[in-house]
Design a protein around this motif. Structure first.
Motif, short mmCIF file in Angstrom:
data_model
loop_
_atom_site.label_atom_id
_atom_site.label_comp_id
_atom_site.label_asym_id
_atom_site.label_seq_id
_atom_site.Cartn_x
_atom_site.Cartn_y
_atom_site.Cartn_z
N ASP A 291 -1.92 -3.11 -3.94
CA ASP A 291 -2.05 -4.29 -4.77
C ASP A 291 -3.19 -5.19 -4.29
O ASP A 291 -3.38 -6.29 -4.78
N GLY A 292 -3.96 -4.69 -3.34
CA GLY A 292 -5.14 -5.39 -2.84
C GLY A 292 -6.20 -4.37 -2.48
O GLY A 292 -6.05 -3.18 -2.77
N GLU B 169 -5.07 -1.17 -7.20
CA GLU B 169 -6.30 -0.59 -6.66
C GLU B 169 -6.02 0.86 -6.27
O GLU B 169 -4.92 1.17 -5.78
N THR C 98 0.87 -1.18 0.00
CA THR C 98 0.00 0.00 0.00
C THR C 98 0.90 1.21 0.00
O THR C 98 1.88 1.27 0.74
#
Length: 188
Positions: A56-57, A32, A2
């Motif tokens: 990435d999530g 994201e 993140t």
């Protein structure tokens, strides 16, 4: 992964365009993105900020918590200092060196810049000069994207593609000037 970016400046400087270029690049890279913006009294030269969260999530909140920003990317040096409580201890500040003196008691510029230089990781960019060299004085925000690129979790190529896409409907000279500002900012 993140990566949190707090973007700051004064109304009319292009803070939201700056956020849009980085957000678009992150989405193109398959990441994201969550973004929130606060306009304040931007029509009268007041502060503007945007929170940009790249991961990435899943990202469940669009606001960066205090002490959670990996980067403060600022169009104006005093605005960079205003948001230091959001910066992580190992975070970086990238700011333009030119002030927007929009208040009568604006602090001494050298004192403001000295406070930024004293941070563990900071880059002060003569973004106006870079934009002029690029051929478009309005390309200050693209010079800052270039200067921040070292720390962004994005490739130079995906950022460049995002800048091209953002200006695709403009005169080719505008695209060229913004691309040059991006490259000159990356080289500073």
């Amino acid at each position: 992964m993140t990566y949190n970016i707090l973007l700051a400046g004064v109304g009319g400087q292009g803070v939201l365009s700056l956020a849009a270029v980085i957000a678009k690049a992150a989405m193109a890279a398959g990441l994201e993105v969550r973004q929130s913006e606060v306009h304040g009294m931007s029509q009268r030269g007041g502060g503007v900020q945007a929170h940009l969260r790249i991961a990435d999530g899943p990202v469940y909140s669009d606001l960066i918590p205090s002490g959670g920003a990996d980067m403060i990317l600022s169009m104006e040096p005093l605005e960079a200092l205003r948001y230091l409580p959001f910066l992580r201890p190992d975070g970086v500040v990238v700011t333009a060196s030119e002030p927007v003196v929009n208040i009568p008691d604006y602090p001494d510029l050298e004192s403001v810049l000295a406070a930024i230089r004293a941070l563990p990781s900071a880059k002060i960019v003569d973004a106006e000069e870079i934009a002029k060299q690029a051929g478009n004085p309005k390309a200050v925000n693209m010079a800052l994207v270039g200067a921040a690129g070292t720390w962004l979790p994005l490739s130079e190529e995906v950022i460049a593609d995002s800048v091209r896409d953002m200006f695709a409907r403009k005169d080719p000279r505008v695209i060229d000037a913004n691309m040059k500002a991006l490259a000159l900012g990356a080289a500073c």
